[in-house]
Scaffold this active site. Sequence first.
Site, PDB file in Angstrom:
ATOM      1  N   HIS A 546      35.266  40.552  35.365  1.00 54.87           N
ATOM      2  CA  HIS A 546      36.462  41.423  35.147  1.00 54.87           C
ATOM      3  C   HIS A 546      35.957  42.796  34.880  1.00 54.87           C
ATOM      4  O   HIS A 546      36.446  43.671  34.029  1.00 54.87           O
ATOM      5  CB  HIS A 546      37.160  41.153  33.719  1.00 54.87           C
ATOM      6  CG  HIS A 546      37.180  39.561  33.595  1.00 54.87           C
ATOM      7  ND1 HIS A 546      37.781  38.958  34.635  1.00 54.87           N
ATOM      8  CD2 HIS A 546      36.893  38.597  32.584  1.00 54.87           C
ATOM      9  CE1 HIS A 546      37.946  37.562  34.402  1.00 54.87           C
ATOM     10  NE2 HIS A 546      37.276  37.509  33.067  1.00 54.87           N
ATOM     11  N   HIS A 547      35.021  43.164  35.767  1.00 55.42           N
ATOM     12  CA  HIS A 547      34.511  44.505  35.774  1.00 55.42           C
ATOM     13  C   HIS A 547      35.035  45.415  37.008  1.00 55.42           C
ATOM     14  O   HIS A 547      34.495  46.007  37.763  1.00 55.42           O
ATOM     15  CB  HIS A 547      33.217  44.598  35.803  1.00 55.42           C
ATOM     16  CG  HIS A 547      32.409  43.997  34.810  1.00 55.42           C
ATOM     17  ND1 HIS A 547      31.138  43.440  34.528  1.00 55.42           N
ATOM     18  CD2 HIS A 547      33.159  43.687  33.515  1.00 55.42           C
ATOM     19  CE1 HIS A 547      31.116  43.015  33.425  1.00 55.42           C
ATOM     20  NE2 HIS A 547      32.077  42.964  32.668  1.00 55.42           N
ATOM     21  N   GLN A 548      36.422  45.216  37.418  1.00 57.65           N
ATOM     22  CA  GLN A 548      36.877  45.546  38.732  1.00 57.65           C
ATOM     23  C   GLN A 548      36.855  47.226  38.685  1.00 57.65           C
ATOM     24  O   GLN A 548      37.251  47.885  37.721  1.00 57.65           O
ATOM     25  CB  GLN A 548      38.446  45.225  38.905  1.00 57.65           C
ATOM     26  CG  GLN A 548      38.408  43.531  38.985  1.00 57.65           C
ATOM     27  CD  GLN A 548      38.827  43.021  37.536  1.00 57.65           C
ATOM     28  OE1 GLN A 548      38.402  43.605  36.702  1.00 57.65           O
ATOM     29  NE2 GLN A 548      39.140  41.829  37.682  1.00 57.65           N
TER      30      GLN A 548
END
Length: 617
Positions: A546-548
Amino acid sequence: MLWQPINLTEVCPAHTQLTACSNFGYIYLALLAHLYGDSEDRRIQEKLHIREEETFGKEEYDFIVVGAGAAGCVVANRLSANKHWKVLLLEAGAEQPDVTLVPGLSTSLIGSSIDWSYQTEPNGKSCLARKDQRCGWPRGKVMGGSSSINSLVYVRGNKLDYDGWAALGNEGWSYDEVLPYFKKSENNLDLEGLSCYHGVGGEQPVSRYLYIDRPNIMMTQAFNQGGLPIRDYNGPFQVGAMPAQAITRDGIRVSTNKAFIQPIRYKRRNLKVKIKAEVFEILLSDNKVAYGVKYMKNGKVHTAYAKKEVIVSAGTINSPKLLMLSGIGPKEHLSDLNITVKQDLPVGENLHDHVTFNGLIVALPNETATLIAQDQILNEIKCYKDMKVKRGPMSADGPANNIAFIKTEPDLLAPDIQFHIGHLHRGDYVREPEIADEISIFPTPFYDALLVRAMNVVPKSRGKVLLNPANPYGKPLLYANYLDDPTDAIPILKAVKFAVSLENTTAFITNGARYDRTPLTACKYYEWGTDEYFLCLIRSYTSATHHQAGTCKMGPSWDPKAVVDPKLRVYGVPGLRVIDASIMPFAVRGNTNAPSIMIGEKGVAMVLEYWLNKSHG
């Protein structure tokens, strides 16, 4: 009492394997609804007798900020500090409910009504054991954005990251130039001699958790005994291990909404916040100047006008979506959807995320495990609610408290792996980690097994965000393209071998911890511990971190993949900026919440500089 701000019971159909819809699941959800059924914003509104009703007549502001997430809340705060400017902050989601304030309930929020619940498109190389070969991408659809539903970890990244941005031609973005903006926002509550790297007067509290359980201590000791020093990973050196720095104060999550918007929302008359207001078009004049937005609220289309700028802070997924809906994006893609092309730019490209996997399981004996009986879980939730200073297991985010960085090759200049520890309830729920942890609605502090995740923080694979041809206004198509470059798996494999070696540390031995060597279903034809087995896990049980980042890439004018310039102005569209994680040329080595806050600070500082100089000129 009806629970309006968030409806976790909507999650039940997807969670039947986790017994979320069992008797205990319903009791648990009902208890959350009873204890956390209101929001602080709503109570403040009622106390001050303020209602943010629909605006009648022409809505005209100096600045319009789209998205109240990690960056957007900062931007709206700083702009509205000038009492002569009218600022509109539009958020597609709802008010931030009190349930989000409990660190131990962070995973309970995934799949709820305050989560966009995105999924990736299959690429045949990753997420292979998951349903339809898609990985889940939860993103916050709420005041505070993902800072209201994430794992609370505060990691800035490495000096080399920001110097790398600057080396690409992004003047002003070197580490020494961005450090003051990190410090400006930060209020570090555990300062221990590194004041030159931390701030103490900002709005965003950062502290270690008030509760650290036995498995957390075990993992920190194991990393240390495995050769990693105990050090501040937000200081001058990143390689090492340390209990997490988190966006908490007194055992409570402090999202950017709670830090930057709630304290001023009903005091600054020049700031207007609208929730459940989804922007679907940026208005452009004939000469392509941004002058307003169209948004949907209460089933009606509204128009708001900006005299100075429209600032898009909707995040790595929704910012490129909005630009493309407005005719700003790849010419071929927009033409295929019959969208009039107003500015041909590589919007949506350069999508990437740190990649990891589930499946490396540490089994804990009863005396080390934190799993407790169901009635005790309910009691812990009630006790937490009643405490003034929140302590106990609900005040922390379970095993996510462990952070470690390593270099898989000694000649590397910076870490290429970050370890993140997840949790499992092996006996009571599921054993297959393709769904475990990521959709668990039960509190994170209670578990009897750990998931050791090694994430590649320097991935080479790139994907893209595209509008959905079936419904361009609906969920976009997200091509994460994990592991498209096969070399992305190499540092993960090396890190797994390091993680397995921790089983020989005194910390593991004295706590009776061991790796579960039972092959998982998708990889059962390989021998546990072999390279082939772990490579199978990496591709089958791929997990998002979830580090897009990267979909509205920042770059100089000669960069063919750049969407915004180093001042975050959209090329060819005056009056429009993007200020959020989507502008990262490449993701930093670490979680992206803290860098997004910094981007908000630095981005809005450039906005202020331009307009204040213009008014004085």
